[in-house]
Design a protein around this motif. Structure first.
Motif, PDB file in Angstrom:
ATOM      1  N   LYS A 123       1.576   3.293  11.615  1.00 21.19           N
ATOM      2  CA  LYS A 123       1.393   1.756  10.798  1.00 21.19           C
ATOM      3  C   LYS A 123       0.132   1.857  10.133  1.00 21.19           C
ATOM      4  O   LYS A 123      -0.362   0.776   8.995  1.00 21.19           O
ATOM      5  CB  LYS A 123       0.573   0.470  11.691  1.00 21.19           C
ATOM      6  CG  LYS A 123       0.345  -0.843  11.578  1.00 21.19           C
ATOM      7  CD  LYS A 123       0.462  -1.450  13.343  1.00 21.19           C
ATOM      8  CE  LYS A 123      -0.568  -2.950  13.175  1.00 21.19           C
ATOM      9  NZ  LYS A 123      -1.641  -2.934  12.477  1.00 21.19           N
ATOM     10  N   LEU A 124      -1.094   1.990  10.631  1.00 21.61           N
ATOM     11  CA  LEU A 124      -2.533   2.002  10.651  1.00 21.61           C
ATOM     12  C   LEU A 124      -2.673   2.789   9.280  1.00 21.61           C
ATOM     13  O   LEU A 124      -3.273   3.199   8.095  1.00 21.61           O
ATOM     14  CB  LEU A 124      -3.070   2.777  10.978  1.00 21.61           C
ATOM     15  CG  LEU A 124      -3.176   1.767  12.351  1.00 21.61           C
ATOM     16  CD1 LEU A 124      -4.826   2.429  13.675  1.00 21.61           C
ATOM     17  CD2 LEU A 124      -3.658   0.266  11.841  1.00 21.61           C
ATOM     18  N   ASN A 125      -1.602   4.085   9.178  1.00 22.20           N
ATOM     19  CA  ASN A 125      -1.504   4.782   7.811  1.00 22.20           C
ATOM     20  C   ASN A 125      -1.317   4.303   6.547  1.00 22.20           C
ATOM     21  O   ASN A 125      -1.833   4.417   5.611  1.00 22.20           O
ATOM     22  CB  ASN A 125      -0.734   5.851   7.857  1.00 22.20           C
ATOM     23  CG  ASN A 125      -0.077   7.129   6.774  1.00 22.20           C
ATOM     24  OD1 ASN A 125      -1.949   7.082   5.901  1.00 22.20           O
ATOM     25  ND2 ASN A 125       0.512   7.974   5.963  1.00 22.20           N
ATOM     26  N   ARG A 126      -0.556   2.997   6.741  1.00 19.43           N
ATOM     27  CA  ARG A 126      -0.108   2.364   4.891  1.00 19.43           C
ATOM     28  C   ARG A 126      -1.150   0.871   5.171  1.00 19.43           C
ATOM     29  O   ARG A 126      -1.935   1.120   4.021  1.00 19.43           O
ATOM     30  CB  ARG A 126       0.712   1.301   5.808  1.00 19.43           C
ATOM     31  CG  ARG A 126       2.186   2.245   5.605  1.00 19.43           C
ATOM     32  CD  ARG A 126       3.665   1.039   6.069  1.00 19.43           C
ATOM     33  NE  ARG A 126       3.348   0.173   7.292  1.00 19.43           N
ATOM     34  CZ  ARG A 126       3.917   0.600   8.211  1.00 19.43           C
ATOM     35  NH1 ARG A 126       4.411   1.999   8.341  1.00 19.43           N
ATOM     36  NH2 ARG A 126       4.287  -0.120   9.449  1.00 19.43           N
ATOM     37  N   MET A 167       0.740  -1.726   0.211  1.00 11.93           N
ATOM     38  CA  MET A 167       0.010   0.006  -0.174  1.00 11.93           C
ATOM     39  C   MET A 167       0.913   1.319   0.038  1.00 11.93           C
ATOM     40  O   MET A 167       1.885   1.168   0.542  1.00 11.93           O
ATOM     41  CB  MET A 167      -1.110   0.203   1.192  1.00 11.93           C
ATOM     42  CG  MET A 167      -2.290  -0.818   1.397  1.00 11.93           C
ATOM     43  SD  MET A 167      -3.760  -0.433   0.616  1.00 11.93           S
ATOM     44  CE  MET A 167      -3.628  -1.946   0.685  1.00 11.93           C
ATOM     45  N   MET A 168       0.026   2.658  -0.031  1.00  8.50           N
ATOM     46  CA  MET A 168       1.074   3.592  -0.872  1.00  8.50           C
ATOM     47  C   MET A 168       0.846   4.701   0.568  1.00  8.50           C
ATOM     48  O   MET A 168      -0.133   4.707   1.013  1.00  8.50           O
ATOM     49  CB  MET A 168       0.269   4.102  -1.301  1.00  8.50           C
ATOM     50  CG  MET A 168       0.617   6.051  -1.847  1.00  8.50           C
ATOM     51  SD  MET A 168      -0.552   6.172  -2.812  1.00  8.50           S
ATOM     52  CE  MET A 168      -0.335   7.459  -3.106  1.00  8.50           C
ATOM     53  N   ASP A 169       2.081   4.812   0.953  1.00  9.32           N
ATOM     54  CA  ASP A 169       1.349   5.876   2.263  1.00  9.32           C
ATOM     55  C   ASP A 169       1.170   6.888   1.592  1.00  9.32           C
ATOM     56  O   ASP A 169       0.946   7.441   0.554  1.00  9.32           O
ATOM     57  CB  ASP A 169       3.870   5.898   2.921  1.00  9.32           C
ATOM     58  CG  ASP A 169       3.740   4.709   3.897  1.00  9.32           C
ATOM     59  OD1 ASP A 169       3.485   3.912   4.246  1.00  9.32           O
ATOM     60  OD2 ASP A 169       5.395   4.994   4.189  1.00  9.32           O
ATOM     61  N   HIS A 170       1.025   7.245   2.896  1.00  6.02           N
ATOM     62  CA  HIS A 170       0.556   8.668   2.576  1.00  6.02           C
ATOM     63  C   HIS A 170       0.854   9.563   3.508  1.00  6.02           C
ATOM     64  O   HIS A 170       1.384   9.734   4.547  1.00  6.02           O
ATOM     65  CB  HIS A 170      -0.936   9.320   3.016  1.00  6.02           C
ATOM     66  CG  HIS A 170      -1.897   8.193   1.954  1.00  6.02           C
ATOM     67  ND1 HIS A 170      -2.355   8.385   0.803  1.00  6.02           N
ATOM     68  CD2 HIS A 170      -2.552   7.158   2.130  1.00  6.02           C
ATOM     69  CE1 HIS A 170      -3.432   8.104  -0.040  1.00  6.02           C
ATOM     70  NE2 HIS A 170      -3.150   7.136   0.668  1.00  6.02           N
ATOM     71  N   GLU A 171       0.851  11.574   3.023  1.00  3.84           N
ATOM     72  CA  GLU A 171       1.416  12.037   3.593  1.00  3.84           C
ATOM     73  C   GLU A 171       1.128  12.279   4.840  1.00  3.84           C
ATOM     74  O   GLU A 171       0.180  12.274   5.005  1.00  3.84           O
ATOM     75  CB  GLU A 171       1.922  13.851   3.000  1.00  3.84           C
ATOM     76  CG  GLU A 171       2.711  14.622   3.351  1.00  3.84           C
ATOM     77  CD  GLU A 171       2.130  15.793   2.666  1.00  3.84           C
ATOM     78  OE1 GLU A 171       2.899  17.049   2.897  1.00  3.84           O
ATOM     79  OE2 GLU A 171       2.072  15.700   1.229  1.00  3.84           O
ATOM     80  N   ASP A 172       1.858  12.692   5.885  1.00  6.51           N
ATOM     81  CA  ASP A 172       1.722  12.907   7.476  1.00  6.51           C
ATOM     82  C   ASP A 172       0.751  14.563   7.852  1.00  6.51           C
ATOM     83  O   ASP A 172       1.430  15.259   7.627  1.00  6.51           O
ATOM     84  CB  ASP A 172       2.423  13.250   8.797  1.00  6.51           C
ATOM     85  CG  ASP A 172       2.030  12.516   9.961  1.00  6.51           C
ATOM     86  OD1 ASP A 172       0.587  13.154  10.311  1.00  6.51           O
ATOM     87  OD2 ASP A 172       2.938  12.535  10.920  1.00  6.51           O
ATOM     88  N   THR A 173      -0.428  14.637   7.250  1.00  2.69           N
ATOM     89  CA  THR A 173      -1.244  15.868   7.503  1.00  2.69           C
ATOM     90  C   THR A 173      -2.317  15.708   8.302  1.00  2.69           C
ATOM     91  O   THR A 173      -3.112  14.273   8.823  1.00  2.69           O
ATOM     92  CB  THR A 173      -2.221  16.361   6.513  1.00  2.69           C
ATOM     93  OG1 THR A 173      -2.831  15.991   5.266  1.00  2.69           O
ATOM     94  CG2 THR A 173      -0.720  16.555   4.629  1.00  2.69           C
TER      95      THR A 173
END
Length: 81
Positions: A70-73, A1-7
């Motif tokens: 972890k959950l962001n992934r 899965m793709m990581d998303h920017e931490d915003t």
């Protein structure tokens, strides 16, 4: 899965998704005289504590960074364009 920017928006989305998946958050340090909470513990759907975060008693609970990563992934929400 793709990581998303931490915003802030992504943290809100991942937090909502985690709660939907059965994660829970509970107060661990409560100050009744201030009507506030200083520490929050996060539990996974099986009831195992997976992280704790502290902050000012006037803030809503924030997800610990390691749990967020972890959950962001795992969270597949892509947002809207």
């Amino acid at each position: 899965m793709m990581d998303h920017e931490d915003t802030p928006l992504r943290r809100a989305v991942v937090t909502a998704w985690a709660l939907y998946q059965g994660y829970t958050v509970r107060a661990t340090t409560w100050y009744p005289e201030c009507e506030g909470i200083e520490a929050w513990a996060w539990d996974d759907p099986t009831g195992t504590e997976v992280g704790e975060n502290t902050g000012d008693h006037t803030f809503l609970p924030e997800m610990p960074d390691a749990l967020f990563e972890k959950l962001n992934r795992e969270c597949r929400w892509q947002g809207v364009s």
